[in-house]
Design an enzyme around this catalytic site. Structure first.
Site, PDB file in Angstrom:
ATOM      1  CB  SER A 713     -23.074 -28.444  60.139  1.00 40.86           C
ATOM      2  OG  SER A 713     -24.193 -27.422  59.899  1.00 40.86           O
ATOM      3  CE  LYS A 756     -27.474 -28.957  58.251  1.00 37.91           C
ATOM      4  NZ  LYS A 756     -26.546 -29.110  59.116  1.00 37.91           N
TER       5      LYS A 756
END
Ligand code: ADP
Length: 821
Positions: A713, A756
């Site tokens: 990611s 996140k």
């Protein structure tokens, strides 16, 4: 060499021709009546009384008694005796003994009582007559005279052996021993010692047949030595056995004495016998019949082996387990859903969705009872978000006992299911251990860290876990140690995990997954105010007015003393504050401190934190201070929640290498290579000199260097940092991003968006770039995060660059196809 002299018999010489091949023999032939003895040997110097039945030997002695009283004795096996009774001449043995008939008395029953004294060895030649008795031609053999220290040594040794023998046997007349000691010729000594019980027929015959006196003594010595060794061994065995017997007798007497003493003291209650006690306990146990019969069987074994046998300890431990496990009925009250809701709210702030699902679960359990096999709940989320404490609340709501067991690092099936009893120190597995510790067969049982269960050569714990958790099977859970099934179906199992992916598929299928994300700063503040501070205050014995912590102070703790998704460290810091204040309160109330009148009041404000806890541990707002070239901000999802990640790229003059540092995992390394390829492919559009790649080495570093990182990611962040470094355009410091990137620049979805964004929010980021495919997850984000962050969904790298680069280059055209290679 030893000088040998030969002695000759003075009275037996007959003057016949000398026999050349026998230097030790003087030809002194006789013709003597033959007496055959079965299984016995009469040596020279030996006098023995015998009863002789009718037969050839009888007649031989009868005749000798009329002649000069001398006979020739030969010694044969019992089986050979028969032959000498017939008229057929027999094969005679080589050596016999000339004996004197001391007495020959006929008895009324037809037998004769005789006394024979052995005189000399005789070499046998031939039979001269067979009936009515044998007469045999033979010649006397005398021992040669030998001397010397070796002979002396051998004789001494044999005499010593005789002494030892006498020591072992006892009951040997002293005169006999002294007689042996007086013997001064080796052959004689050898002949004499064969009288002893150490020698059997064969040994004696062997000694008889050995004419050389030294050799003969040596043979006697060997027989004696062997027998002595045997005697010693036997004595040792007897001694050992005796010691064991003595020990157990001693124990028996001591126990008897103890019993008497206890009876005298009035402590004796007749149930003294531990075996009876155990039987009584088992019969009174509330347990199914198969359990009782297994236990009684073990008691029987124990009784047979004895309480003091080595096995007894193992059996007693086993019985201890069996008798202390809760086999009986479940004991808990009816579930009230509204009560359960109250309990959950009392213990936890927020978590609305989670609580709702727990209540649904409880409702189904209540309605369906044991008819429906309810699935296992599994809470998944970072540490400190309240997974275990939710389990504890559920136990409270259900009025059941609570146990937790961590499965982190369990690699061995036996840890779940126990070791078989044949292992030394065997024990039941963790599941049964937990059940025993709460003495309930229907507790709420939290299995922590099911994502950290591993497998190795000792078997796969997952399969054992499946059996524990499967409602179809856990009614008869078999622990290797117990050997009998235990019913786990009434246990409410709850699993927890930090991450979903590592949980083995079959296990995941059995469970109802409830994800719990991290908390925002505001939520943490609420939790601290409403739950953690009151809890810790009470725990440390502080009254509400004795310790006040301002919101500012709590916020400082959250931002500068902890960096986590949950509130575990926050709680620890609060506990630490409480401890320090408790100490102050305690010492202030001591008399020597003077002012003992009023309970002290302490208010901890933002500025006091450092005094109590030392300097801050983390700098809040990790976002870069200015826009920089070659540095982009990403976010990572770790087991501890989300964290912010800055990626640095530095091109230096070189030959076109790519260097990656900062403990990157394989997936992240590949992702960096893919980013490189994409940049090369787009170099023309991005205004990068085509020769750039051949002339530069690119170094990518992701601090902090010591923390391992992995996952795809960071793709768009890597690409952004590369492009910034090569084009010289700075990256906006207030932008964070996450997304996987393909070689053609497409942005793909990622996981853990909540953690996140929370991390980015915590770090003071304003703009957050995320993959378009993740747009659906935005609704799950805390409201505060949605409000404070500008969330920008993107589907291509070009869109990322438009947002992230501070000075936007001519927007490259994303729809262009790749130049044909
Ligand atoms: P986990 O099992 O997820 O690692 P814990 O259950 O051990 O976390 O939680 C750590 C501490 O935080 C516990 O004292 C727990 O009560 C507290 N806590 C966590 N979440 C909440 C919440 N939402 N409300 C109140 N306290 C909470």
């Amino acid at each position: 060499m030893e000088k040998q002299r030969y002695r000759f018999d003075d009275h037996a010489s007959t003057g016949s021709e000398p026999e050349a091949e026998l230097p030790d023999v003087k030809r002194n032939e006789r013709r003597l009546p033959l007496v055959v003895l079965g299984e016995m040997v009469i040596m020279p110097h030996m006098t023995i009384p015998l009863q002789v039945p009718q037969g050839k030997s009888y007649r031989a002695m009868e005749r000798a008694w009329e002649e000069d009283h001398e006979v020739l004795l030969i010694f044969v096996r019992e089986a050979e005796l028969e032959g000498y009774k017939s008229s057929q001449p027999q094969q005679l043995p080589p050596i016999g003994v000339i004996a004197r008939l001391e007495e020959f008395a006929k008895l009324p029953d037809g037998t004769a009582r005789v006394i024979l004294e052995g005189l000399h060895r005789a070499r046998i030649h031939t039979a001269t007559q067979v009936t009515p008795f044998y007469r045999v031609r033979c010649s006397t053999v005398f021992d040669s005279d030998v001397e010397g220290i070796e002979v002396q040594a051998l004789m001494d040794t044999v005499k010593q052996q005789v002494d030892e023998f006498v020591d072992h046997l006892g009951e040997v007349p002293q005169e006999a021993v002294q007689f042996v000691h007086r013997i001064d010729r080796p052959g004689h000594l050898a002949d004499i010692v064969t009288w002893g019980p150490a020698f059997d027929f064969n040994d004696r015959l062997e000694v008889l047949n050995t004419l050389d006196p030294i050799e003969r003594l040596r043979k006697a010595y060997i027989v004696l030595a062997r027998q002595l060794e045997l005697l010693k061994l036997r004595a040792k065995i007897q001694q050992d056995t005796k010691e064991v017997l003595d020990q157990s007798q001693r124990e028996y007497f001591l126990r008897e004495q103890m019993r008497v003493i206890r009876r005298e003291l009035g402590e004796d209650d007749d149930s003294d016998d531990p075996i009876d006690e155990l039987r009584r306990k088992i019969n009174e146990m509330e347990a199914p019949d198969y359990v009782k019969s297994q236990a009684l069987h073990e008691v029987k074994r124990l009784a047979q082996q004895g309480m003091n046998s080595p096995e007894a300890g193992v059996i007693r431990t086993y019985l201890d387990w069996i008798t202390n496990l809760p086999w009986g009925e479940e004991q808990y009250s009816e579930i009230s859903i509204s009560e359960a809701q109250k309990v959950l709210d009392e213990d936890h702030y927020g978590l609305e969705k989670v609580k709702e699902r727990i209540l649904e679960y409880l409702a189904v359990r209540k309605l369906a009872g044991n008819k429906m096999r309810s699935p296992i709940l599994c809470f998944v989320g970072p540490p400190g978000v309240g997974k275990t404490s939710l389990g504890r609340s559920i136990a409270r709501a259900l009025g059941r006992q609570f146990i937790r067991t961590s499965l982190g690092g369990v690699r061995d099936e036996a840890e779940i299911r126990g070791h078989r009893r044949t292992y030394i120190g065997a024990m039941p597995g963790r599941i049964i251990q937990g059940i025993k510790s709460v003495k309930s067969n229907s507790p709420v049982y939290v299995l922590d860290e099911v994502d950290k269960v591993g497998a190795d050569f000792r078997g796969d714990p997952t399969s054992a876990l499946l059996e524990v958790l499967d409602p179809e099977q856990n009614g008869t859970f078999s622990d290797h140690y117990l050997e009998i099934p235990f019913d786990l179906s009434k246990v409410v199992f709850i699993a927890t995990a930090n991450q979903l992916e590592p949980i083995p598929g079959p296990l995941r299928d059995r469970m109802e997954i409830i994800e719990i994300g991290g908390y925002t700063e505001d939520e943490k503040l609420e939790i601290a105010r409403g739950f953690l501070i009151p809890k810790q205050r009470e725990f440390h014995g502080l009254a509400t007015e004795q310790l006040q912590i301002s919101d500012g102070a709590v916020m400082k703790l959250i931002r500068e003393y902890t960096r986590e998704a949950g509130v575990r460290n926050l709680e620890r810091e609060i506990a630490s504050l409480c401890r320090k204040v408790a100490r102050k309160v305690a010492s202030a109330s001591e008399p020597e401190a003077g002012t003992a009148e009023e309970p002290q009041t302490y208010t901890v404000d933002t500025d006091d934190i450092a005094t109590y806890l030392g300097p801050e541990r983390f700098t809040f707002g990790l976002a870069e201070e200015r826009d920089e070239v070659g540095v982009a901000t990403g976010v990572a999802w770790t087991t501890a929640g989300g964290d912010i990640l800055s990626i640095e790229v530095l091109p230096v003059r070189g030959k076109g290498g790519l260097q990656l540092t900062g403990q990157l995992g394989d997936v992240m390394k590949e992702s960096a290579q893919a980013a490189m390829s994409y940049v090369r492919y787009r170099s023309k559009d991005l205004g990068i000199d085509p020769n750039y790649f051949e002339e530069h080495n690119i170094h990518v570093h992701i601090p902090e260097g010591a923390v391992p990182k992995d996952g795809p990611s960071a793709g768009i962040t890597l690409t952004t940092a590369l492009i910034s470094a090569m084009t010289g355009q700075p990256v906006r410091r207030d932008v964070a991003m996450t997304g996987e990137v393909t070689l053609r620049g497409k942005v793909l979805a990622i996981g853990g968006l909540k953690e996140k964004t929370l991390a980015a929010h915590r770090a003071g980021i304003r703009t957050f770039i995320l993959p378009k495919e993740n747009t659906k997850d935005i609704v799950e984000l805390p409201e505060k995060v949605r409000k404070d962050l500008t969330l920008i969904p993107v589907s291509s790298m070009d869109e990322v660059l438009k947002v992230a680069l501070a000075v936007t280059a001519t927007p490259p055209d994303a729809s262009r196809t790749a130049p044909s290679a």
